[in-house]
Design a protein around this motif. Structure first.
Motif, PDB file in Angstrom:
ATOM      1  N   LYS A  24       0.819  -1.216   0.000  1.00 25.90           N
ATOM      2  CA  LYS A  24       0.000   0.000   0.000  1.00 25.90           C
ATOM      3  C   LYS A  24       0.850   1.262   0.000  1.00 25.90           C
ATOM      4  CE  LYS A  24      -4.200  -1.694   0.390  1.00 25.90           C
ATOM      5  NZ  LYS A  24      -4.858  -1.904  -0.851  1.00 25.90           N
ATOM      6  N   ASP A  25       1.920   1.267   0.782  1.00 23.86           N
ATOM      7  CA  ASP A  25       2.768   2.452   0.885  1.00 23.86           C
ATOM      8  C   ASP A  25       4.167   2.086   0.397  1.00 23.86           C
ATOM      9  OD1 ASP A  25       4.036   4.785   1.435  1.00 23.86           O
ATOM     10  OD2 ASP A  25       3.773   4.698   3.607  1.00 23.86           O
ATOM     11  N   THR A  26       4.477   2.456  -0.834  1.00 25.97           N
ATOM     12  CA  THR A  26       5.781   2.110  -1.395  1.00 25.97           C
ATOM     13  C   THR A  26       6.766   3.271  -1.288  1.00 25.97           C
ATOM     14  OG1 THR A  26       5.052   2.774  -3.588  1.00 25.97           O
ATOM     15  CG2 THR A  26       4.844   0.430  -3.005  1.00 25.97           C
ATOM     16  N   ARG A  27       6.393   4.314  -0.572  1.00 22.86           N
ATOM     17  CA  ARG A  27       7.332   5.422  -0.414  1.00 22.86           C
ATOM     18  C   ARG A  27       8.518   4.962   0.420  1.00 22.86           C
ATOM     19  NH1 ARG A  27       3.549   9.502   2.246  1.00 22.86           N
ATOM     20  NH2 ARG A  27       2.679   7.535   2.876  1.00 22.86           N
ATOM     21  N   MET A  28       9.706   5.168  -0.134  1.00 29.67           N
ATOM     22  CA  MET A  28      10.922   4.775   0.567  1.00 29.67           C
ATOM     23  C   MET A  28      11.281   5.825   1.599  1.00 29.67           C
ATOM     24  SD  MET A  28      13.311   3.346  -2.562  1.00 29.67           S
ATOM     25  CE  MET A  28      14.596   4.365  -2.005  1.00 29.67           C
ATOM     26  N   GLN A  29      11.831   5.380   2.711  1.00 29.98           N
ATOM     27  CA  GLN A  29      12.419   6.302   3.671  1.00 29.98           C
ATOM     28  C   GLN A  29      13.834   6.549   3.172  1.00 29.98           C
ATOM     29  OE1 GLN A  29      11.114   7.964   6.278  1.00 29.98           O
ATOM     30  NE2 GLN A  29      13.062   8.987   6.418  1.00 29.98           N
ATOM     31  N   LEU A  30      14.017   7.609   2.397  1.00 27.58           N
ATOM     32  CA  LEU A  30      15.316   7.878   1.791  1.00 27.58           C
ATOM     33  C   LEU A  30      16.315   8.332   2.841  1.00 27.58           C
ATOM     34  CD1 LEU A  30      14.182   9.788  -1.410  1.00 27.58           C
ATOM     35  CD2 LEU A  30      14.924   7.420  -1.225  1.00 27.58           C
ATOM     36  N   PRO A  31      17.565   7.939   2.687  1.00 24.71           N
ATOM     37  CA  PRO A  31      18.589   8.421   3.622  1.00 24.71           C
ATOM     38  C   PRO A  31      18.798   9.919   3.445  1.00 24.71           C
ATOM     39  CG  PRO A  31      19.591   7.163   1.840  1.00 24.71           C
ATOM     40  CD  PRO A  31      18.109   7.061   1.656  1.00 24.71           C
ATOM     41  N   LYS A  32      19.211  10.557   4.506  1.00 18.82           N
ATOM     42  CA  LYS A  32      19.511  11.988   4.431  1.00 18.82           C
ATOM     43  C   LYS A  32      20.668  12.188   3.460  1.00 18.82           C
ATOM     44  CE  LYS A  32      20.752  16.071   7.073  1.00 18.82           C
ATOM     45  NZ  LYS A  32      20.226  16.918   6.048  1.00 18.82           N
ATOM     46  N   GLN A  33      20.560  13.245   2.656  1.00 23.85           N
ATOM     47  CA  GLN A  33      21.650  13.579   1.746  1.00 23.85           C
ATOM     48  C   GLN A  33      22.396  14.788   2.284  1.00 23.85           C
ATOM     49  OE1 GLN A  33      21.097  12.744  -2.641  1.00 23.85           O
ATOM     50  NE2 GLN A  33      19.068  13.481  -2.047  1.00 23.85           N
ATOM     51  N   TYR A  34      23.692  14.773   2.057  1.00 25.55           N
ATOM     52  CA  TYR A  34      24.558  15.886   2.394  1.00 25.55           C
ATOM     53  C   TYR A  34      25.155  16.368   1.084  1.00 25.55           C
ATOM     54  CZ  TYR A  34      23.882  13.749   6.910  1.00 25.55           C
ATOM     55  OH  TYR A  34      23.305  13.223   8.027  1.00 25.55           O
ATOM     56  N   TYR A  35      25.696  17.574   1.077  1.00 28.45           N
ATOM     57  CA  TYR A  35      26.146  18.140  -0.185  1.00 28.45           C
ATOM     58  C   TYR A  35      27.568  18.676  -0.069  1.00 28.45           C
ATOM     59  CZ  TYR A  35      21.265  17.742  -1.341  1.00 28.45           C
ATOM     60  OH  TYR A  35      20.012  17.236  -1.580  1.00 28.45           O
ATOM     61  N   ALA A  36      28.308  18.504  -1.148  1.00 24.99           N
ATOM     62  CA  ALA A  36      29.684  18.996  -1.210  1.00 24.99           C
ATOM     63  C   ALA A  36      29.882  19.716  -2.536  1.00 24.99           C
ATOM     64  CB  ALA A  36      30.680  17.852  -1.076  1.00 24.99           C
ATOM     65  N   LYS A  37      30.495  20.871  -2.454  1.00 27.24           N
ATOM     66  CA  LYS A  37      30.852  21.612  -3.663  1.00 27.24           C
ATOM     67  C   LYS A  37      32.192  21.080  -4.150  1.00 27.24           C
ATOM     68  CE  LYS A  37      32.108  26.236  -5.282  1.00 27.24           C
ATOM     69  NZ  LYS A  37      32.394  27.621  -4.868  1.00 27.24           N
ATOM     70  N   ASP A 122      54.369  26.220 -11.263  1.00 21.91           N
ATOM     71  CA  ASP A 122      53.585  27.250 -10.581  1.00 21.91           C
ATOM     72  C   ASP A 122      52.924  28.182 -11.585  1.00 21.91           C
ATOM     73  OD1 ASP A 122      54.196  26.333  -8.050  1.00 21.91           O
ATOM     74  OD2 ASP A 122      55.897  27.685  -7.773  1.00 21.91           O
ATOM     75  N   GLY A 123      51.727  28.634 -11.262  1.00 22.02           N
ATOM     76  CA  GLY A 123      51.030  29.635 -12.062  1.00 22.02           C
ATOM     77  C   GLY A 123      50.266  29.094 -13.260  1.00 22.02           C
ATOM     78  N   ASN A 124      50.242  27.780 -13.438  1.00 19.87           N
ATOM     79  CA  ASN A 124      49.597  27.225 -14.631  1.00 19.87           C
ATOM     80  C   ASN A 124      48.197  26.653 -14.394  1.00 19.87           C
ATOM     81  OD1 ASN A 124      51.766  27.992 -16.130  1.00 19.87           O
ATOM     82  ND2 ASN A 124      52.683  25.963 -16.239  1.00 19.87           N
ATOM     83  N   LEU A 125      47.673  26.807 -13.193  1.00 17.90           N
ATOM     84  CA  LEU A 125      46.297  26.404 -12.926  1.00 17.90           C
ATOM     85  C   LEU A 125      45.429  27.652 -12.803  1.00 17.90           C
ATOM     86  CD1 LEU A 125      46.687  23.598 -10.216  1.00 17.90           C
ATOM     87  CD2 LEU A 125      46.339  23.332 -12.685  1.00 17.90           C
ATOM     88  N   VAL A 126      44.308  27.648 -13.513  1.00 15.09           N
ATOM     89  CA  VAL A 126      43.366  28.769 -13.432  1.00 15.09           C
ATOM     90  C   VAL A 126      41.999  28.217 -13.028  1.00 15.09           C
ATOM     91  CG1 VAL A 126      44.594  30.204 -15.092  1.00 15.09           C
ATOM     92  CG2 VAL A 126      42.824  28.656 -15.901  1.00 15.09           C
ATOM     93  N   PRO A 127      41.238  28.985 -12.220  1.00 17.00           N
ATOM     94  CA  PRO A 127      39.899  28.532 -11.833  1.00 17.00           C
ATOM     95  C   PRO A 127      39.054  28.243 -13.072  1.00 17.00           C
ATOM     96  CG  PRO A 127      40.545  30.449 -10.553  1.00 17.00           C
ATOM     97  CD  PRO A 127      41.580  30.279 -11.621  1.00 17.00           C
ATOM     98  N   ASP A 128      38.282  27.152 -13.014  1.00 17.04           N
ATOM     99  CA  ASP A 128      37.486  26.772 -14.171  1.00 17.04           C
ATOM    100  C   ASP A 128      35.997  26.751 -13.847  1.00 17.04           C
ATOM    101  OD1 ASP A 128      37.201  26.104 -16.847  1.00 17.04           O
ATOM    102  OD2 ASP A 128      37.394  23.962 -16.486  1.00 17.04           O
ATOM    103  N   TYR A 129      35.516  25.746 -13.158  1.00 12.86           N
ATOM    104  CA  TYR A 129      34.087  25.665 -12.851  1.00 12.86           C
ATOM    105  C   TYR A 129      33.882  24.888 -11.560  1.00 12.86           C
ATOM    106  CZ  TYR A 129      34.066  20.866 -14.707  1.00 12.86           C
ATOM    107  OH  TYR A 129      34.317  19.540 -14.930  1.00 12.86           O
ATOM    108  N   SER A 130      32.638  24.879 -11.078  1.00 15.08           N
ATOM    109  CA  SER A 130      32.311  24.143  -9.861  1.00 15.08           C
ATOM    110  C   SER A 130      30.944  23.482 -10.015  1.00 15.08           C
ATOM    111  CB  SER A 130      32.305  25.077  -8.648  1.00 15.08           C
ATOM    112  OG  SER A 130      31.227  25.988  -8.730  1.00 15.08           O
ATOM    113  N   GLY A 131      30.665  22.555  -9.129  1.00 15.01           N
ATOM    114  CA  GLY A 131      29.375  21.885  -9.093  1.00 15.01           C
ATOM    115  C   GLY A 131      29.126  21.345  -7.700  1.00 15.01           C
ATOM    116  N   VAL A 132      27.916  20.887  -7.457  1.00  9.31           N
ATOM    117  CA  VAL A 132      27.560  20.335  -6.150  1.00  9.31           C
ATOM    118  C   VAL A 132      27.084  18.907  -6.341  1.00  9.31           C
ATOM    119  CG1 VAL A 132      25.943  20.504  -4.217  1.00  9.31           C
ATOM    120  CG2 VAL A 132      27.012  22.555  -5.126  1.00  9.31           C
ATOM    121  N   ARG A 133      27.569  18.021  -5.468  1.00 12.32           N
ATOM    122  CA  ARG A 133      27.201  16.612  -5.543  1.00 12.32           C
ATOM    123  C   ARG A 133      26.526  16.183  -4.250  1.00 12.32           C
ATOM    124  NH1 ARG A 133      32.693  14.564  -8.395  1.00 12.32           N
ATOM    125  NH2 ARG A 133      31.862  14.652 -10.493  1.00 12.32           N
TER     126      ARG A 133
END
Length: 191
Positions: A24-37, A122-133
């Motif tokens: 009757k009730d197939t809703r899962m009790q999903l685990p809590k999610q945490y987030y990291a950038k 040194d000096g050859n890395l430049v900021p590019d992009y980010s995301g959240v998982r």
């Protein structure tokens, strides 16, 4: 054979839903999610020595470690690092996330990359992009949980002091949610 198995699972799940042949009730009790950038830096002004993906050992603070990837244009990017968002962040307030890559984080990247590529200049890395998982655990909560808080079934806490506190991903089958033929994948960061 794998395709036939997938088709059978899909058919079983569809039949169960059509015939109301499920609890009757197939809703899962999903685990809590945490987030990291995760931040990425791009290599410039230096030729990359890599022709394949480079994955270092996973970072004990979370993530797969700062790895090297090449895109279709031949550019090399490094990342992601792991920048944990507050444990109470629920993913619904993305306007509060600073999507900019802080150039000051490059020191962490130089250190991590030089573990497998000492020739990075040194000096050859430049900021590019980010995301959240999404993640199923958060290291900030490890010491706040007791052994009795351990929920191997993906319960609310998601962490504990035992060896399973860092749950990377979860495969939830019918024994978890009660729907025959349905498999739910949680915490899968990358394909």
């Amino acid at each position: 054979q794998e395709q036939l198995l997938q088709q059978q699972q899909q058919n079983d799940a569809n039949d169960n839903l059509k015939n109301n042949n499920h609890p009757k009730d197939t809703r899962m009790q999903l685990p809590k999610q945490y987030y990291a950038k995760g931040n990425y830096f791009k290599l410039e002004n230096q030729k990359s020595p890599f022709t394949r993906l480079i994955y270092p050992l996973p970072d004990p603070k979370g993530g797969l470690g700062v790895h090297a990837t090449m895109d279709l244009s031949g550019s090399t990017r490094f990342g992601p690092d792991v920048q944990w968002l507050p444990p109470d962040f629920d993913g619904s307030e993305d306007e509060n996330i600073d999507w900019n890559v802080d150039a000051e984080r490059s020191k962490l990247f130089y250190d991590a990359i030089r573990e497998y590529w000492p020739g990075l200049e040194d000096g050859n890395l430049v900021p590019d992009y980010s995301g959240v998982r999404p993640k199923l655990w958060n290291p900030d909560l490890r010491n706040s949980c007791s052994k009795s808080d351990n929920n191997d079934d993906g319960g609310d806490e998601g962490v504990s002091n035992n060896e399973n506190w860092m749950k990377d991903f979860m495969v939830a089958g019918p024994e978890y949610h009660g729907v025959k033929g349905l498999i739910v994948l949680l915490g899968m960061e990358s394909p």
